[in-house]
Write an enzyme that holds these catalytic residues in place. Sequence first.
Site, PDB file in Angstrom:
ATOM      1  CG  HIS A  57      -5.731  -1.712  -1.781  1.00 40.07           C
ATOM      2  ND1 HIS A  57      -4.480  -1.772  -1.211  1.00 40.07           N
ATOM      3  CD2 HIS A  57      -6.162  -0.440  -1.598  1.00 40.07           C
ATOM      4  CE1 HIS A  57      -4.167  -0.582  -0.714  1.00 40.07           C
ATOM      5  NE2 HIS A  57      -5.185   0.242  -0.930  1.00 40.07           N
ATOM      6  CG  HIS A 210      -1.288   1.869   1.440  1.00 34.01           C
ATOM      7  ND1 HIS A 210      -1.901   0.847   2.126  1.00 34.01           N
ATOM      8  CD2 HIS A 210      -2.289   2.686   0.979  1.00 34.01           C
ATOM      9  CE1 HIS A 210      -3.215   1.037   2.081  1.00 34.01           C
ATOM     10  NE2 HIS A 210      -3.477   2.133   1.392  1.00 34.01           N
ATOM     11  CD  GLU A 213      -1.740   5.967  -2.763  1.00 33.37           C
ATOM     12  OE1 GLU A 213      -2.822   6.325  -3.270  1.00 33.37           O
ATOM     13  OE2 GLU A 213      -1.644   5.562  -1.593  1.00 33.37           O
TER      14      GLU A 213
END
Length: 428
Positions: A57, A210, A213
Amino acid sequence: MLDLLITNATLPDGRTGMSIAVEGGRIAEVAEGLVAPAHETLDAQGLLLAPHFVDPHFHMDATLSYGLPRVNESGTLLEGIALWGELKPLLTADALIERALAYCDWAVAKGLLAVRSHVDTSDPSLLAVDALLEVKRRVAPYLDLQLVAFPQDGVLRSPGGVENLERALDKGVDVVGGIPHFERTMADGAASVKLLCEIAAERGKLVDMHCDESDDPLSRHIETLAFEAQRLGMQGRVTGSHCTSMHSMDNYYVSKLLPLIAQSGVSVIANPLINITLQGRHDTYPKRRGMTRVPELMAAGVNVAFGHDCVMDPWYGMGSGDMLEVAHMGLHVAQMTSQAGIRQCFEAVTTNAARVMHLQGYGVEAGCDASFVLLQARDPVEAIRLRATRLKVFRKGRLLAETPAATASLHLAGRDAATSWMAPKRAG
């Protein structure tokens, strides 16, 4: 005759006195005390020979842009996103390529030979996509660069988001990305997960989103991602990155969520350096740790890897491409200080991360690519403790980088003339 024979090596699983025979870029044999003619022989002197590091990542389109167009004064995620919005109109392909190539130099020197990088597809020009595809072509002889089509501004939230992402895939981007928690509503976030997984399934692509987050315990898109992976038969091909909202969820909900993630075959990537820095910013005290539930996920059978995420960009002004630094932070934040836990953190930047990227020929076993790192450490625990020097870095049997051993000269009466910070060998 062998191309390369490495002798007296320690392997991550604890085997010592091992020899690794290399022929034609691949490992021909791994055995104890092997003797055979070779064009080159290297005595590992009992040090650790590990498969190369893997970063699953990263954001290479932004790397090394720290201070452009200004410094992130608050150090927060939201100012970083705003800064990236200011920087995008100023980007040029040549500058982006040069920064990315410089970072790849850093990576190779640190034994990092595989990187999955998200690349922003929100800009209709796809300038960053084209630039990183060129970088991928140039670094292919020495580094595996896997690209994720990442709609930074939200695939449904930004005009043309879906079309831009699909154009990026048409150009050769490898993985479908997303950012559901950045869509306008929870419903739009869930809809984006469903849509993007369907695009990936139709095209035979991997998925890496993602996911959550956020410090909001009600941000639960990882649940939708796991469901879609099962519904579409994509087990083992889907990854949720960050998943930081899990540190704020109640234990009862997580007790239901962990088996769902495990059954779906979804991998999870934590980014310790960034998660611990950016999350919990609205807390006073006590402050939340900000990283997802790494040991609990691992105990549930989920493949968990660690990523670097950022190096000297609008979100993070530090870093050097050192995955041992990432593992070092990860074990502290997750309180994984048992011997088994520390070794799991080493696996999070090697074997687990390689599984996320579906790397072929990875490992230190017969038949694998001869791509490995000789570390100035005797085992994975010591490697993380010291952020061990990469003495030699090989890819397919070819030496790519080497660094002198880290030592300090001492001028102390009655003591040794030098130290390397390695613990003394135990007697007996």
